[in-house]
Design a protein around this motif. Sequence first.
Motif, short mmCIF file in Angstrom:
data_model
loop_
_atom_site.label_atom_id
_atom_site.label_comp_id
_atom_site.label_asym_id
_atom_site.label_seq_id
_atom_site.Cartn_x
_atom_site.Cartn_y
_atom_site.Cartn_z
N ALA A 261 32.75 46.50 45.92
CA ALA A 261 32.87 45.07 45.62
C ALA A 261 32.49 44.79 44.18
CB ALA A 261 31.99 44.26 46.57
N ALA A 262 31.41 45.41 43.71
CA ALA A 262 30.96 45.19 42.34
C ALA A 262 31.98 45.71 41.33
CB ALA A 262 29.61 45.87 42.13
N LYS A 263 32.54 46.88 41.58
CA LYS A 263 33.52 47.44 40.65
C LYS A 263 34.82 46.64 40.65
CE LYS A 263 31.91 52.13 39.98
NZ LYS A 263 32.30 53.56 39.85
N PHE A 264 35.22 46.17 41.81
CA PHE A 264 36.41 45.32 41.89
C PHE A 264 36.23 44.07 41.05
CE2 PHE A 264 38.32 41.62 44.06
CZ PHE A 264 39.66 41.94 43.94
N LEU A 265 35.10 43.39 41.20
CA LEU A 265 34.85 42.16 40.45
C LEU A 265 34.72 42.42 38.96
CD1 LEU A 265 32.37 40.33 42.83
CD2 LEU A 265 34.57 39.47 42.05
N ASP A 266 34.06 43.51 38.61
CA ASP A 266 33.90 43.83 37.19
C ASP A 266 35.25 44.11 36.54
OD1 ASP A 266 32.18 44.58 34.83
OD2 ASP A 266 33.21 46.49 35.16
N ALA A 267 36.09 44.90 37.21
CA ALA A 267 37.41 45.22 36.65
C ALA A 267 38.27 43.96 36.54
CB ALA A 267 38.10 46.27 37.51
N TYR A 268 38.19 43.11 37.55
CA TYR A 268 38.94 41.85 37.51
C TYR A 268 38.49 41.02 36.32
CZ TYR A 268 40.85 37.34 38.90
OH TYR A 268 41.54 36.15 38.92
N SER A 269 37.19 40.90 36.12
CA SER A 269 36.66 40.09 35.02
C SER A 269 37.07 40.64 33.67
CB SER A 269 35.13 40.01 35.12
OG SER A 269 34.72 39.40 36.32
N GLN A 270 37.21 41.96 33.58
CA GLN A 270 37.60 42.58 32.31
C GLN A 270 38.99 42.19 31.86
OE1 GLN A 270 35.63 44.43 30.24
NE2 GLN A 270 33.98 43.92 31.67
N THR A 271 39.82 41.68 32.78
CA THR A 271 41.17 41.25 32.40
C THR A 271 41.16 39.87 31.73
OG1 THR A 271 41.66 40.20 34.55
CG2 THR A 271 42.16 42.56 34.31
N GLY A 272 40.00 39.21 31.72
CA GLY A 272 39.89 37.95 31.00
C GLY A 272 39.90 36.72 31.86
N THR A 273 40.00 36.88 33.17
CA THR A 273 40.02 35.72 34.06
C THR A 273 38.59 35.31 34.41
OG1 THR A 273 42.11 36.47 35.02
CG2 THR A 273 40.88 34.82 36.25
N GLN A 274 38.28 34.05 34.22
CA GLN A 274 36.94 33.55 34.52
C GLN A 274 36.78 33.34 36.03
OE1 GLN A 274 34.49 33.16 32.12
NE2 GLN A 274 36.04 34.20 30.87
N VAL A 275 35.58 33.61 36.52
CA VAL A 275 35.29 33.47 37.94
C VAL A 275 34.11 32.53 38.12
CG1 VAL A 275 34.64 34.68 40.06
CG2 VAL A 275 36.13 35.81 38.38
N ASP A 276 34.28 31.53 38.95
CA ASP A 276 33.21 30.61 39.32
C ASP A 276 32.49 31.22 40.53
OD1 ASP A 276 31.70 28.59 40.56
OD2 ASP A 276 33.07 27.01 39.91
N ALA A 277 31.28 31.74 40.31
CA ALA A 277 30.57 32.48 41.35
C ALA A 277 30.29 31.63 42.58
CB ALA A 277 29.27 33.05 40.79
N SER A 278 29.89 30.38 42.36
CA SER A 278 29.56 29.51 43.48
C SER A 278 30.79 29.20 44.32
CB SER A 278 28.95 28.20 42.96
OG SER A 278 28.69 27.31 44.01
N TYR A 279 31.89 28.90 43.65
CA TYR A 279 33.14 28.58 44.36
C TYR A 279 33.66 29.81 45.09
CZ TYR A 279 38.01 26.94 44.87
OH TYR A 279 39.25 26.57 45.35
N LEU A 280 33.55 30.97 44.48
CA LEU A 280 33.97 32.21 45.14
C LEU A 280 33.15 32.43 46.40
CD1 LEU A 280 35.50 34.90 45.33
CD2 LEU A 280 33.82 35.88 43.75
N SER A 281 31.85 32.21 46.32
CA SER A 281 31.00 32.38 47.49
C SER A 281 31.43 31.46 48.63
CB SER A 281 29.55 32.09 47.12
OG SER A 281 28.71 32.15 48.25
N GLN A 282 31.72 30.21 48.30
CA GLN A 282 32.16 29.26 49.32
C GLN A 282 33.47 29.71 49.97
OE1 GLN A 282 32.09 25.79 46.67
NE2 GLN A 282 30.59 24.88 48.04
#
Length: 332
Positions: A261-282
């Motif tokens: 899960a951590a590597k998936f999120l890190d690789a996704y973030s490296q492409t430049g797309t911003q992630v709202d952690a709170s919204y993702l959790s919901q």
Amino acid sequence: MSTTLAATTVPDYLRRRGLSAAADEAWLIQQLTGGVSGAVYSAWDGEHRFVVKQSLEKLAVEDDWTAPRDRILNEARVLDMLGDVVPTRSPVVLDVDEDSLTLTMEHAPLDWTDWKTELLAGRVDASLASALGTALGTIHQSTTNHTWTLPPDDGAAGFLALRVEPFHYTVAERIPEHAPQVREIASRILATRDCLVHGDFSPKNILVSPDGHSERQFWIIDDEVGHRGDPTFDLAFFLTHLALKRVRADEHIKPKFDEAAAKFLDAYSQTGTQVDASYLSQQIGCLVLARVVGRSQVRYLDASARLTARALGVELLTRAGEYDLSRPLKIP
């Protein structure tokens, strides 16, 4: 006139579509399982292999769940788009039959399997999760402001029928104490039209080459829910499946799901797309609940694990601000 395919009629169908000239005795047909929304056949004519998929109106689940059959045409369009933005990461479309609402595609190599099978067996490839994060981020980034070939509604009708109604709205009905928050999240999802969203980005829809290679190949399949929408949904959908399989896993395997899960999120973030952690959790919270109380429930959790998953869903839904993307999901 629309016709319903069966294993016995697939050879004649492919001949009529000009995809094969093989005689009846040459064919080997197998109905594929795992999905609930279509009749899917693997066809071998002695020289070429095909996947033939036809949409079902009534999905193969216990609840009463229907969806427009023309979503197969949307799937064909999405596959073409994926071929443009992430080449080699999806099968090639060979034929689209608008009359019988049937799609014929390239067949994956026979030694490939779906990633769900590996995960349920406790084989968790974090490097593959990282590659999937890169692919998904690339899809989202490359299709922002894209010139669309999707239907006039950008695929929204299929997404509503196959995801929001059976998932979010059903959770709101069956867990009324959390209905206001779940409906608010659903409304935000439906109002967001940022980029191409796969809508079913889950391990069962990732076909992978055998483990042991330095860089595994994979295909992203089952694209009928693809639409212009909220990229966070794809992230949440994928992480939901990792979280649910982690609930089921032996204790010594659970950290591997955290790493994936951590590597998936890190690789996704490296492409430049911003992630709202709170919204993702919901969103993850909603989807975890949907898979234990919604219309399409996971079948691999026992009663105890289902209670754990439900508690996790409520935790992520109601305490969203505490979910930090810098650390993996932790499940009691």
